[in-house]
Design an enzyme around this catalytic site. Structure first.
Site, short mmCIF file in Angstrom:
data_model
loop_
_atom_site.label_atom_id
_atom_site.label_comp_id
_atom_site.label_asym_id
_atom_site.label_seq_id
_atom_site.Cartn_x
_atom_site.Cartn_y
_atom_site.Cartn_z
N LYS A 1 42.39 40.47 48.03
CA LYS A 1 43.29 39.72 48.94
C LYS A 1 44.47 40.75 49.41
O LYS A 1 44.75 40.61 50.29
CB LYS A 1 44.04 38.59 48.23
CG LYS A 1 42.51 37.57 48.03
CD LYS A 1 42.95 36.15 47.62
CE LYS A 1 43.64 36.18 45.87
NZ LYS A 1 42.82 36.61 44.97
N GLN B 1 44.75 30.06 40.75
CA GLN B 1 45.58 30.84 40.24
C GLN B 1 47.07 30.25 40.71
O GLN B 1 48.05 30.92 40.61
CB GLN B 1 45.58 32.39 40.97
CG GLN B 1 44.73 32.96 40.35
CD GLN B 1 44.38 34.46 40.81
OE1 GLN B 1 45.55 35.39 40.02
NE2 GLN B 1 43.73 34.85 41.69
N GLU C 1 49.78 35.57 47.74
CA GLU C 1 50.10 34.43 46.67
C GLU C 1 50.31 33.22 47.45
O GLU C 1 51.28 32.62 47.03
CB GLU C 1 50.86 34.92 45.83
CG GLU C 1 50.87 36.21 45.03
CD GLU C 1 49.85 36.18 44.06
OE1 GLU C 1 49.21 35.14 43.85
OE2 GLU C 1 49.61 37.14 43.21
P1 ATP Z 1 44.82 38.86 42.53
O1 ATP Z 1 43.90 37.59 42.73
O2 ATP Z 1 44.80 38.98 41.12
O3 ATP Z 1 45.95 38.93 43.25
P2 ATP Z 1 43.33 40.25 44.54
O4 ATP Z 1 42.54 39.53 45.40
O5 ATP Z 1 45.06 40.30 45.47
O6 ATP Z 1 43.59 39.99 43.08
P3 ATP Z 1 43.46 43.19 44.61
O7 ATP Z 1 44.65 43.29 43.78
O8 ATP Z 1 43.89 43.50 46.08
O9 ATP Z 1 42.68 41.92 44.43
O10 ATP Z 1 42.33 44.15 44.24
C1 ATP Z 1 41.85 44.12 42.98
C2 ATP Z 1 41.22 45.70 42.58
O11 ATP Z 1 40.09 45.72 43.24
C3 ATP Z 1 42.48 46.62 42.97
O12 ATP Z 1 42.38 47.62 41.99
C4 ATP Z 1 41.70 47.18 44.43
O13 ATP Z 1 42.06 48.51 44.63
C5 ATP Z 1 40.28 47.09 44.42
N1 ATP Z 1 39.42 46.45 45.50
C6 ATP Z 1 39.60 45.73 46.41
N2 ATP Z 1 38.62 45.71 47.19
C7 ATP Z 1 37.77 46.86 47.13
C8 ATP Z 1 36.98 47.47 47.95
N3 ATP Z 1 36.36 47.01 48.98
N4 ATP Z 1 36.49 48.66 47.38
C9 ATP Z 1 36.86 49.32 46.09
N5 ATP Z 1 37.86 48.69 45.54
C10 ATP Z 1 38.41 47.55 45.82
MG MG Z 2 46.73 39.85 44.76
#
Ligand code: ATP
Ligand code: MG
Length: 670
Positions: free
Chosen positions: A31, A243, A213
């Site tokens: 995200k 979350q 968030e």
């Molecule tokens: P949270 O809910 O904990 O905030 P999030 O949904 O924001 O998590 P991110 O922090 O953006 O998730 O991504 C989680 C991890 O996955 C990061 O290390 C990111 O670089 C990696 N990631 C996300 N999308 C991809 C993708 N398409 N290919 C490879 N790695 C990815």
């Molecule tokens: Mg995040």
């Protein structure tokens, strides 16, 4: 520009610019990555950088987002606004606050200044009462109430009094040209609601808004957001209802529910691949959160796949838990030789839980950083005592000298110290050595000289005693004699805000002494030797802020972050979930605590361990404790379960063999 690394759903979210967009997805699904890429996408589409605002939950998250967008979009990203709601509020007020009678140079009161002001407004000397007013007024302001509205709504005498205090408090703030944290959201909202021209200006200015968030925004933040986006609905919000962990601070999941109602053309995009954690970690996370009622059903599977099983460390008490944690981390370091300290995090529910881990890490000389609260060793009282120890082992440590001689105050004032400093400079001596200089009596009045000499003698005696004190008993006696000699408990009583605070600080001091004495015993060393290593690490700690360090953090402060190796500590009933028996609404409380557990589990990339202790500190004694229900909810393959499954499989095999033997027998006889 780096290659956009996005899966189809993420790409969809990034490319969709036609209207309001909500990305609703589980942890680690990318995200935050979508936000960074979408900023780059908007810039490529020709949106001026000044017209893009991305709102993050913390200043730290904003700094990381700035870093990510710079990597994606280069210098073009520099002018994009990336900040928290509060920082955005500051900008609105600085530019247009005069419409509300606020000068451009207003100042922002932090929580402790605001508390002091509330005590004046009461007036009251009761710190707890003032804190109660502070949280009540904060809630009122968070709900968008004016003083008059708060006075109307006040339900009883206590609330009516708080509303009167609020009236005086707001008057004073205005007189001082100051605002508090809540005003940073409430006043910009009022500004936009009451001044159409200003609202128009900001809507034109901010062409596109992105929010990370989103599940943890408050009602009033949502109102501000609606004012800013107007009817165009040019925004992207990303969040995860599982979350939401700031309900206690006024965050509300209603904001998620209201979004499709307020913006009927809202496009909802789901991401279902987790790129952060291995399958066993994700399985545990999914299993825990499955116990909560669902607002939005979600699926999440691991892109990483197989990994080490999640470990549970059952410990005897908190000290043992810290030792086990360290052993676990050292073993991981050995198994993953390329790992750095910054790949490790120990996460816990409440700040004070850091203490035993900090002590163990110091002892093992492992660098660490505490986030989400004050480090035990950064606390005033512990820094005071460390200053004494530092001076004890190194007479040339001038900063330590200045701290020790004024903690507690011993009739040696700023003037005396300034004169002593001048003399030391002239003689080219450290401050402590200057005490013994024959020139001292000529530079200072007799009373000051006597006080300084007394301090010098006290220190010399203490040093000689510390060199002799070996073993736990002797160390204990010496430390307590020293604290009594300098009147430290009394000093805490007079310098603390309240009696409970003084008691808590004295508790820290006793803990520190206990720990020092235990080390004398364990290392078979004199107190002076132990002081030497403690002093060394405490000076090192000040210098090595940026070095490669392990993270100690509260679960709340760990939101949005990730580490290869995570240990969730103190996963006991009463800790996580935190005191369910005291909750006003137990079901809602457990659900929020469960989300906290989910946040914790999903911070881990490669390995996860969860620890709990059979006994935990209650006051100054240990009390029996139980493992958290959340450990069972992870539905791990524990040794017992594996054994049960194996014996089950053996039984089935035996049955099968019997079947076959029977069949063979039947064939022979038939
Ligand atoms: P949270 O809910 O904990 O905030 P999030 O949904 O924001 O998590 P991110 O922090 O953006 O998730 O991504 C989680 C991890 O996955 C990061 O290390 C990111 O670089 C990696 N990631 C996300 N999308 C991809 C993708 N398409 N290919 C490879 N790695 C990815
Ligand atoms: Mg995040």
């Amino acid at each position: 520009m780096s290659a956009p690394n996005l899966n189809p759903a993420q790409r969809d979210a990034v490319e969709y610019l036609q209207g309001p967009c909500l990305v609703l997805a589980g942890a680690g699904s990318g995200k935050t990555r979508v936000i960074a890429h979408k900023i780059a996408r908007l810039l490529r589409a020709g949106t001026p950088a000044e017209g893009i605002a991305a709102i993050t939950f913390t200043n730290k998250a904003a700094a990381e987002m700035r870093e990510r967008t710079r990597a994606l979009a280069g210098a073009a990203a520099a002018k994009v606004t990336i900040c928290t709601f509060h920082a955005l509020g500051v900008r609105l007020l600085r530019e247009d606050g005069q419409a509300l009678g606020l000068g451009a140079r207003f100042s922002i009161m932090d929580a402790s200044d605001a508390l002091a002001l509330l005590r004046e407004c009461g007036p009251t000397t009761d710190a707890a009462l003032a804190r109660h007013w502070q949280s009540l007024i904060s809630r009122w302001k968070g709900a968008g109430l004016t003083v008059a509205q708060a006075q109307e709504r006040a339900a009883d005498d206590a609330e009516r009094r708080a509303a009167r205090v609020m009236a005086r408090y707001q008057e004073r703030l205005a007189a001082y040209q100051s605002v508090d944290f809540d005003d940073l959201i409430a006043l910009p909202l009022r500004l936009l609601q009451e001044h159409a021209d200003v609202a128009q200006k900001w809507r034109a200015k901010l062409a596109y808004i992105l929010i990370d968030e989103y599940q943890d925004t408050s009602a009033i933040q949502y109102a501000l957001l609606r004012q800013l986006v107007g009817s165009s609905g040019q925004f992207t919000a990303v969040g995860d209802d599982d979350q939401s962990i700031y309900g206690w601070r006024g965050a509300t999941l209603d904001n998620l529910r209201r979004l499709p109602e307020d913006f009927p053309d809202l496009r909802v995009i789901r991401l279902e691949t987790n790129y952060r954690s291995t399958a066993p970690i994700l399985q545990a996370a999914n299993s825990v959160i499955a116990a909560n009622p669902k607002i939005y059903a979600k699926t999440l599977h691991s892109a990483i796949g197989a990994g080490e099983p999640v470990r549970v460390l059952a410990c005897m008490d908190e000290r043992h838990e810290a030792a086990q944690a360290l052993a676990h981390i050292q073993a991981l370091r050995a198994r993953h030789p390329k790992s750095r300290w910054s790949d490790f995090a120990i996460l816990y529910r409440a700040n004070h839980q850091a203490k035993p881990f900090e002590q163990a890490l110091r002892q093992a000389r492992i660098p660490y950083r505490v986030s989400g609260g004050t480090s035990f060793f950064e606390r005033t009282e512990i820094k005071d005592l460390c200053a004494w120890l530092r001076l004890l082992v190194n007479e040339r440590d001038d900063p330590a000298f200045l701290r020790a001689i004024t903690a507690p105050k011993r009739g040696i004032g700023a003037q005396t110290l300034a004169a002593l400093g001048k003399l030391a400079e002239r003689l080219r001596l450290p401050l402590f050595a200057t005490l013994a200089s024959p020139a001292l009596p000529t530079a200072l009045p007799t009373r000051a000289v006597d006080a300084l000499h007394e301090f010098g003698r006290f220190m010399d005696t203490l040093r000689a005693d510390a060199a002799r004190a070996a073993g736990k008993q002797a160390a204990h006696a010496l430390l307590h004699g020293w604290l009594q000699g300098i009147g430290y408990e009394q000093h805490l009583a007079t310098s603390s805000e309240s009696a409970p605070q003084a008691a808590a600080r004295w508790g820290n001091v006793l803990d520190f002494c206990e720990w020092m004495a235990a080390r004398c015993e364990a290392e078979n060393a004199s107190l002076l030797d132990v002081a030497h290593t403690v002093a060394l690490v405490s000076t090192l700690g000040e210098q090595q802020q940026e070095a490669d360090a392990l993270t100690l953090s509260t679960l709340h402060a760990a939101k949005g972050l990730e580490w290869p190796h995570v240990l969730l500590a103190g996963v006991n009933e009463g800790v996580l979930p935190f005191r369910p028996e005291e909750a006003g609404n137990p079901a809602a409380h457990i659900e929020e605590e469960r989300r906290l557990m989910y946040v914790g589990i999903t911070r881990a990339q490669r390995t996860l361990a969860v620890s709990w202790a059979r006994q935990r500190k209650k006051g100054r004694a240990n009390a029996p404790a139980r493992a958290s229900r959340f450990i069972a909810e992870m539905a791990l393959d524990t040794p017992e379960r594996t054994a049960a499954a194996a014996s089950d499989a053996r039984a089935r095999l035996r049955a099968l063999r019997e079947e076959m033997e029977k069949a063979a027998q039947a064939m022979k006889t038939g």
